[in-house]
Design a protein around this motif. Structure first.
Motif, PDB file in Angstrom:
ATOM      1  N   SER A  47     -19.226  -5.341  10.324  1.00  0.00           N
ATOM      2  CA  SER A  47     -18.959  -5.203  11.790  1.00  0.00           C
ATOM      3  C   SER A  47     -20.406  -3.928  11.778  1.00  0.00           C
ATOM      4  N   SER A  48     -20.715  -3.226  10.484  1.00  0.00           N
ATOM      5  CA  SER A  48     -21.472  -2.304  10.925  1.00  0.00           C
ATOM      6  C   SER A  48     -22.304  -2.684  10.501  1.00  0.00           C
ATOM      7  N   PHE A  49     -22.959  -3.826   9.738  1.00  0.00           N
ATOM      8  CA  PHE A  49     -24.724  -4.944   9.911  1.00  0.00           C
ATOM      9  C   PHE A  49     -24.654  -4.654  10.877  1.00  0.00           C
ATOM     10  N   ARG A  50     -23.373  -5.646  11.714  1.00  0.00           N
ATOM     11  CA  ARG A  50     -23.962  -5.831  13.073  1.00  0.00           C
ATOM     12  C   ARG A  50     -24.991  -4.748  14.041  1.00  0.00           C
ATOM     13  N   SER A  51     -23.795  -4.019  14.247  1.00  0.00           N
ATOM     14  CA  SER A  51     -24.034  -2.583  14.633  1.00  0.00           C
ATOM     15  C   SER A  51     -25.974  -1.799  14.535  1.00  0.00           C
ATOM     16  N   ILE A  52     -25.663  -1.935  13.222  1.00  0.00           N
ATOM     17  CA  ILE A  52     -27.201  -1.427  13.177  1.00  0.00           C
ATOM     18  C   ILE A  52     -28.004  -2.717  13.330  1.00  0.00           C
ATOM     19  N   ASP A  60     -33.981  -9.731  14.055  1.00  0.00           N
ATOM     20  CA  ASP A  60     -34.153 -10.456  13.217  1.00  0.00           C
ATOM     21  C   ASP A  60     -35.208 -11.213  12.230  1.00  0.00           C
ATOM     22  N   SER A  61     -36.259 -10.578  12.675  1.00  0.00           N
ATOM     23  CA  SER A  61     -38.046 -11.285  12.523  1.00  0.00           C
ATOM     24  C   SER A  61     -37.791  -9.699  11.043  1.00  0.00           C
ATOM     25  N   ARG A  62     -37.421  -8.835  10.584  1.00  0.00           N
ATOM     26  CA  ARG A  62     -37.495  -7.826   9.745  1.00  0.00           C
ATOM     27  C   ARG A  62     -36.100  -7.624   8.855  1.00  0.00           C
ATOM     28  N   LEU A  63     -35.295  -8.062   9.084  1.00  0.00           N
ATOM     29  CA  LEU A  63     -33.689  -7.790   8.553  1.00  0.00           C
ATOM     30  C   LEU A  63     -32.655  -9.000   8.190  1.00  0.00           C
ATOM     31  N   GLN A  64     -32.709  -9.177   7.034  1.00  0.00           N
ATOM     32  CA  GLN A  64     -31.457 -10.343   6.881  1.00  0.00           C
ATOM     33  C   GLN A  64     -30.568  -9.728   6.343  1.00  0.00           C
ATOM     34  N   PHE A  65     -29.457  -9.985   6.086  1.00  0.00           N
ATOM     35  CA  PHE A  65     -28.087  -9.631   5.413  1.00  0.00           C
ATOM     36  C   PHE A  65     -27.577 -10.957   4.303  1.00  0.00           C
ATOM     37  N   ILE A 107     -26.194   2.911   3.233  1.00  0.00           N
ATOM     38  CA  ILE A 107     -27.422   1.735   3.484  1.00  0.00           C
ATOM     39  C   ILE A 107     -27.755   1.613   4.645  1.00  0.00           C
ATOM     40  N   GLN A 108     -27.555   2.956   5.486  1.00  0.00           N
ATOM     41  CA  GLN A 108     -28.432   3.455   6.823  1.00  0.00           C
ATOM     42  C   GLN A 108     -29.470   3.628   6.914  1.00  0.00           C
ATOM     43  N   GLN A 109     -29.482   4.750   5.070  1.00  0.00           N
ATOM     44  CA  GLN A 109     -30.631   5.094   4.874  1.00  0.00           C
ATOM     45  C   GLN A 109     -31.813   4.121   4.569  1.00  0.00           C
TER      46      GLN A 109
END
Length: 121
Positions: A47-52, A60-65, A107-109
């Motif tokens: 949920s933290s990743f989704r919020s970030i 979705d074009s710059r980041l993936q989990f 992680i956010q940093q």
């Protein structure tokens, strides 16, 4: 801003080592949640990743989990030896950092520091 149109899978489960290298071959910042079969992925941070991600323009074009079980990706076996969460950060296919533990601020940093810029139209 969330992706428009079709809804994509938020976290992609890595099937094997070849699949991993296929996924990280692009220009995106990739965060890989390593886990052991007997421990499972870190559900606490989903949920933290989704919020970030929802706070990042065109995330979705710059980041993936990715979720990667170390038994299915032998190259990662040395990175995971306990049930403590571990996250690897890749920019393209280059490993650029790691975060041990469920440390959301760290992680956010890492995301803020390494997120690729928006592509010009």
């Amino acid at each position: 801003m969330p992706p428009r149109g079709k809804q994509q899978e938020f976290q992609i489960t890595v099937r094997n080592q070849d699949h991993l290298y296929e996924l990280i071959s692009g220009k995106k910042l990739t965060i890989v949640d390593l886990f052991l079969a007997w421990c499972g992925p870190c559900e606490l941070l989903s949920s933290s990743f989704r919020s970030i991600a929802m706070k990042i323009d065109e995330w979705d074009s710059r980041l993936q989990f990715l979720l990667a079980e170390t038994d299915k990706v032998p190259d990662f076996a040395s990175h995971q030896s306990s049930c403590k969460p571990r996250f690897l950060f890749f920019l393209g296919s280059k490993l650029i950092g790691e975060v041990d533990g469920a440390d959301v601020p760290k992680i956010q940093q890492m995301i803020n520091r390494h997120l690729p810029p928006l592509e010009a139209d």
